[in-house]
Design a protein around this motif. Structure first.
Motif, PDB file in Angstrom:
ATOM      1  N   SER A 186      -8.420 -11.731  -1.584  1.00 14.58           N
ATOM      2  CA  SER A 186      -7.882 -13.062  -2.739  1.00 14.58           C
ATOM      3  C   SER A 186      -9.473 -12.533  -3.669  1.00 14.58           C
ATOM      4  CB  SER A 186      -7.345 -14.087  -1.841  1.00 14.58           C
ATOM      5  OG  SER A 186      -6.677 -13.677  -1.385  1.00 14.58           O
ATOM      6  N   TYR A 187      -9.483 -11.345  -4.075  1.00 16.97           N
ATOM      7  CA  TYR A 187     -10.747 -11.606  -5.053  1.00 16.97           C
ATOM      8  C   TYR A 187     -10.238 -10.522  -5.814  1.00 16.97           C
ATOM      9  CZ  TYR A 187     -16.009 -10.908  -5.666  1.00 16.97           C
ATOM     10  OH  TYR A 187     -16.623 -11.445  -6.295  1.00 16.97           O
ATOM     11  N   SER A 188     -10.750 -10.517  -6.634  1.00 18.68           N
ATOM     12  CA  SER A 188     -10.373  -9.806  -8.387  1.00 18.68           C
ATOM     13  C   SER A 188     -11.271  -7.990  -8.447  1.00 18.68           C
ATOM     14  CB  SER A 188      -9.926 -10.068  -9.410  1.00 18.68           C
ATOM     15  OG  SER A 188      -8.647 -10.833  -9.230  1.00 18.68           O
ATOM     16  N   GLY A 237      -6.990  -7.133 -13.538  1.00 18.59           N
ATOM     17  CA  GLY A 237      -7.474  -7.548 -12.629  1.00 18.59           C
ATOM     18  C   GLY A 237      -6.893  -7.610 -11.403  1.00 18.59           C
ATOM     19  N   VAL A 238      -7.234  -7.200 -10.625  1.00 18.10           N
ATOM     20  CA  VAL A 238      -6.308  -6.873  -9.271  1.00 18.10           C
ATOM     21  C   VAL A 238      -6.700  -7.864  -7.946  1.00 18.10           C
ATOM     22  CG1 VAL A 238      -5.019  -4.682  -7.364  1.00 18.10           C
ATOM     23  CG2 VAL A 238      -5.386  -4.115 -10.044  1.00 18.10           C
ATOM     24  N   GLN A 239      -5.667  -7.260  -7.124  1.00 15.81           N
ATOM     25  CA  GLN A 239      -6.346  -8.580  -5.824  1.00 15.81           C
ATOM     26  C   GLN A 239      -5.851  -8.094  -4.938  1.00 15.81           C
ATOM     27  OE1 GLN A 239      -5.576 -13.224  -6.049  1.00 15.81           O
ATOM     28  NE2 GLN A 239      -7.536 -13.525  -7.297  1.00 15.81           N
ATOM     29  N   ARG A 240      -6.564  -8.079  -3.276  1.00 16.74           N
ATOM     30  CA  ARG A 240      -6.250  -7.311  -2.407  1.00 16.74           C
ATOM     31  C   ARG A 240      -6.098  -8.299  -1.816  1.00 16.74           C
ATOM     32  NH1 ARG A 240     -10.091  -3.690   1.627  1.00 16.74           N
ATOM     33  NH2 ARG A 240      -9.306  -4.533   3.265  1.00 16.74           N
ATOM     34  N   ASP A 241      -4.774  -8.760  -0.402  1.00 16.58           N
ATOM     35  CA  ASP A 241      -3.536  -9.398   0.520  1.00 16.58           C
ATOM     36  C   ASP A 241      -4.173  -8.418   1.417  1.00 16.58           C
ATOM     37  OD1 ASP A 241      -3.915 -11.373  -1.718  1.00 16.58           O
ATOM     38  OD2 ASP A 241      -2.205 -11.537  -2.118  1.00 16.58           O
ATOM     39  N   GLY A 242      -4.107  -9.778   2.562  1.00 12.23           N
ATOM     40  CA  GLY A 242      -3.820  -8.668   3.913  1.00 12.23           C
ATOM     41  C   GLY A 242      -6.248  -8.458   4.597  1.00 12.23           C
ATOM     42  N   SER A 243      -6.042  -8.005   5.669  1.00 11.95           N
ATOM     43  CA  SER A 243      -7.742  -8.243   6.047  1.00 11.95           C
ATOM     44  C   SER A 243      -8.482  -7.754   5.480  1.00 11.95           C
ATOM     45  CB  SER A 243      -7.245  -7.622   7.261  1.00 11.95           C
ATOM     46  OG  SER A 243      -6.949  -5.301   7.390  1.00 11.95           O
ATOM     47  N   GLY A 297      -1.677   1.232  -4.660  1.00 12.30           N
ATOM     48  CA  GLY A 297      -2.919   0.913  -3.371  1.00 12.30           C
ATOM     49  C   GLY A 297      -2.634   1.542  -2.148  1.00 12.30           C
ATOM     50  N   THR A 298      -3.921   1.572  -1.530  1.00 13.16           N
ATOM     51  CA  THR A 298      -3.976   3.185   0.041  1.00 13.16           C
ATOM     52  C   THR A 298      -3.620   1.099   0.919  1.00 13.16           C
ATOM     53  OG1 THR A 298      -6.327   3.166  -0.197  1.00 13.16           O
ATOM     54  CG2 THR A 298      -4.152   4.657  -1.730  1.00 13.16           C
ATOM     55  N   GLY A 299      -4.344   1.975   1.864  1.00 12.64           N
ATOM     56  CA  GLY A 299      -5.011   1.076   3.452  1.00 12.64           C
ATOM     57  C   GLY A 299      -3.707   0.588   4.099  1.00 12.64           C
ATOM     58  N   THR A 300      -3.631   0.247   5.363  1.00 14.72           N
ATOM     59  CA  THR A 300      -3.121  -0.223   6.365  1.00 14.72           C
ATOM     60  C   THR A 300      -2.623  -1.286   5.851  1.00 14.72           C
ATOM     61  OG1 THR A 300      -3.682   1.709   7.926  1.00 14.72           O
ATOM     62  CG2 THR A 300      -2.520  -0.354   8.566  1.00 14.72           C
ATOM     63  N   GLY A 301      -1.561  -2.024   5.856  1.00 13.49           N
ATOM     64  CA  GLY A 301      -1.115  -3.547   6.119  1.00 13.49           C
ATOM     65  C   GLY A 301      -1.614  -4.160   4.695  1.00 13.49           C
ATOM     66  N   LEU A 302      -1.819  -3.782   3.729  1.00  9.72           N
ATOM     67  CA  LEU A 302      -2.439  -4.561   2.808  1.00  9.72           C
ATOM     68  C   LEU A 302      -1.301  -4.129   1.661  1.00  9.72           C
ATOM     69  CD1 LEU A 302      -5.480  -2.653   2.320  1.00  9.72           C
ATOM     70  CD2 LEU A 302      -5.409  -4.599   3.655  1.00  9.72           C
ATOM     71  N   THR A 303      -1.427  -6.117   0.586  1.00  8.61           N
ATOM     72  CA  THR A 303      -0.708  -5.646  -0.303  1.00  8.61           C
ATOM     73  C   THR A 303      -1.761  -6.116  -1.547  1.00  8.61           C
ATOM     74  OG1 THR A 303      -0.344  -8.118   0.002  1.00  8.61           O
ATOM     75  CG2 THR A 303       1.511  -6.649   0.952  1.00  8.61           C
ATOM     76  N   SER A 308       0.934  -1.429   0.008  1.00  9.27           N
ATOM     77  CA  SER A 308       0.757  -0.218   0.279  1.00  9.27           C
ATOM     78  C   SER A 308       0.777   1.414   0.049  1.00  9.27           C
ATOM     79  CB  SER A 308      -1.010   0.123   0.739  1.00  9.27           C
ATOM     80  OG  SER A 308      -2.279  -1.156   1.059  1.00  9.27           O
ATOM     81  N   ASN A 309       0.329   2.041  -0.723  1.00 12.39           N
ATOM     82  CA  ASN A 309       0.922   3.247  -1.307  1.00 12.39           C
ATOM     83  C   ASN A 309       2.416   3.175  -1.264  1.00 12.39           C
ATOM     84  OD1 ASN A 309      -0.847   4.582   1.013  1.00 12.39           O
ATOM     85  ND2 ASN A 309      -0.151   3.910   2.603  1.00 12.39           N
ATOM     86  N   GLN A 310       3.047   2.255  -2.673  1.00  8.00           N
ATOM     87  CA  GLN A 310       3.698   2.019  -3.005  1.00  8.00           C
ATOM     88  C   GLN A 310       3.246   2.311  -4.514  1.00  8.00           C
ATOM     89  OE1 GLN A 310       5.940  -1.322  -2.520  1.00  8.00           O
ATOM     90  NE2 GLN A 310       5.943  -1.833  -4.744  1.00  8.00           N
ATOM     91  N   ARG A 311       3.647   3.238  -5.675  1.00  3.93           N
ATOM     92  CA  ARG A 311       4.015   3.387  -6.904  1.00  3.93           C
ATOM     93  C   ARG A 311       4.473   2.293  -7.590  1.00  3.93           C
ATOM     94  NH1 ARG A 311       4.230   9.404  -8.791  1.00  3.93           N
ATOM     95  NH2 ARG A 311       3.761   8.406 -10.860  1.00  3.93           N
ATOM     96  N   THR A 312       3.786   1.042  -8.512  1.00  2.00           N
ATOM     97  CA  THR A 312       4.529   0.009  -9.181  1.00  2.00           C
ATOM     98  C   THR A 312       4.076  -0.021 -10.930  1.00  2.00           C
ATOM     99  OG1 THR A 312       4.551  -1.148  -7.339  1.00  2.00           O
ATOM    100  CG2 THR A 312       4.539  -2.699  -9.427  1.00  2.00           C
ATOM    101  N   LEU A 313       5.522   0.778 -11.390  1.00  2.00           N
ATOM    102  CA  LEU A 313       4.942  -0.262 -12.408  1.00  2.00           C
ATOM    103  C   LEU A 313       4.447  -1.282 -13.102  1.00  2.00           C
ATOM    104  CD1 LEU A 313       8.036   1.744 -14.656  1.00  2.00           C
ATOM    105  CD2 LEU A 313       5.604   2.221 -14.356  1.00  2.00           C
ATOM    106  N   ILE A 314       2.836  -1.824 -13.497  1.00  2.00           N
ATOM    107  CA  ILE A 314       2.683  -2.707 -14.312  1.00  2.00           C
ATOM    108  C   ILE A 314       3.356  -3.360 -15.287  1.00  2.00           C
ATOM    109  CG2 ILE A 314       0.239  -4.250 -14.818  1.00  2.00           C
ATOM    110  CD1 ILE A 314      -1.471  -1.953 -13.322  1.00  2.00           C
ATOM    111  N   PRO A 315       4.506  -5.419 -14.874  1.00  2.00           N
ATOM    112  CA  PRO A 315       4.658  -5.198 -16.612  1.00  2.00           C
ATOM    113  C   PRO A 315       4.096  -6.367 -16.719  1.00  2.00           C
ATOM    114  CG  PRO A 315       4.849  -6.997 -14.010  1.00  2.00           C
ATOM    115  CD  PRO A 315       3.266  -5.630 -13.559  1.00  2.00           C
TER     116      PRO A 315
END
Length: 332
Positions: free
Chosen positions: A274-276, A239-245, A299-305, A196-203
């Motif tokens: 785990s849902y896109s 499609g993007v998935q969220r991991d964490g709480s 992405g945003t949020g606390t403790g998420l990837t 979260s809060n990290q800018r990542t170029l999509i490969p």
């Protein structure tokens, strides 16, 4: 199609209101058959109404499928939004594709099988739902067919003597560029993980890139280099998935970059792990030969990837096609 019910857990093809498409034919207002081979821009939007409140969101999926002349069906696009409230959720997508004469396209929708709502209904207001297909490359026998040599618009000087050969060249040379415009398409992303809060170029995958006109992709798949100046339609969805709480606080955005600088931003919320879900993005812009185009996730949020949807079955695409080969800016 007004009020058409989509039961949960079942993929249903949308039956559109009777229409009179130019060139395309349809016997059932569901599948529409392309009259000629070429490069097409496909676009669709569905507005769906639900009467249930879903704490973590019901997934509403829009599919665009292709049916070959032999009846085989394959995916072109798949995007999913989350319906949280008892209201209307809009799902849309736009992409570039090569269709052969006799192939057909259709739109389908799906409501998560885990939804407490037994069904939802497609809305019928003006322009709330649409399916469109427009040919932008009438002479392309395939997506990767070698480009026709491009022409330019010559000046017509006063009192100049114009021969028949001059007239033919000045009219047909620019048109040949429109018959097989510069274009690029890839429908697979490589693995990545973004905090979260990290800018990542999509490969994007270099293995499945299709191009015509000299597009180049960087070795890591994150940038596309424009081969020729002009006005382009750039489209992307992923499609993007969220991991964490699991919970309500967690959104993400996909940015379109030109030469490393954001020029368009789209944002969505994803409340489920785990849902896109997907962000569709499309822009018309002037690009100069040598410019680079990239997509970026944050992405945003606390403790998420955040990571990509693992299936490449229609869930990802980056494409661009030239619309104005003789343009020297967006102002001309």
């Amino acid at each position: 199609m007004v009020g058409q019910k989509i039961p949960r857990g079942k993929k249903i093809y949308v039956a559109w209101a009777p229409s009179q498409p130019t060139g395309f034919t349809s016997q059932d207002s569901t599948w529409f058959t392309a009259p000629d081979s070429g490069i097409y821009v496909l676009s669709s939007t569905l507005s769906v109404g639900t009467t249930a409140v879903a704490t973590n969101g019901d997934g509403v999926v829009l599919y665009v499928d292709r049916r070959a002349a032999n009846g085989t069906i394959s995916p072109i696009a798949a995007v999913r939004e989350l319906a949280l409230q008892a209201s209307v959720q809009v799902v849309s997508v736009c992409t570039v594709v090569h269709l052969r004469a006799g192939e057909a396209v259709a739109v389908a929708s799906y409501l998560d099988s885990g939804s407490p709502n037994p069904a939802y209904a497609i809305q019928g207001g003006e322009w709330e739902c649409h399916l469109s297909a427009i040919m932008v490359g009438a002479g392309a026998a395939s997506f990767t067919e070698a480009p026709v040599s491009g022409g330019t618009l010559a000046d017509w000087a006063d009192q100049a003597v114009i021969t028949a050969a001059d007239m033919t060249a000045r009219i047909t040379a620019p048109l040949r560029t429109l018959y097989s415009p510069a274009r690029v398409l890839t429908r697979t992303v490589g693995p990545y993980t973004s905090a979260s809060n990290q800018r990542t170029l999509i490969p994007w995958s270099t293995a499945v890139m299709e191009e015509c006109g000299g597009w180049r992709m960087s070795g890591d798949g994150t940038t596309f280099t424009v081969p020729r100046s002009g006005v382009y339609l750039v489209t992307a969805f992923t499609g993007v998935q969220r991991d964490g709480s699991q919970g309500p606080y967690g959104s993400y955005q996909v940015n379109l970059l030109r030469n490393g600088q954001p020029i368009a931003v789209r944002q969505r919320q994803n409340t489920r792990i785990s849902y896109s879900t997907a962000i569709p993005l499309n822009e018309v812009l002037f690009l100069t030969a040598g410019d680079t185009v990239s997509t970026e996730l944050m992405g945003t949020g606390t403790g998420l990837t955040w990571r990509p949807e693992p299936s490449n079955d229609g869930w990802h695409a980056f494409g661009a096609v030239m619309l104005g080969p003789t343009a020297i800016s967006m102002k001309g």
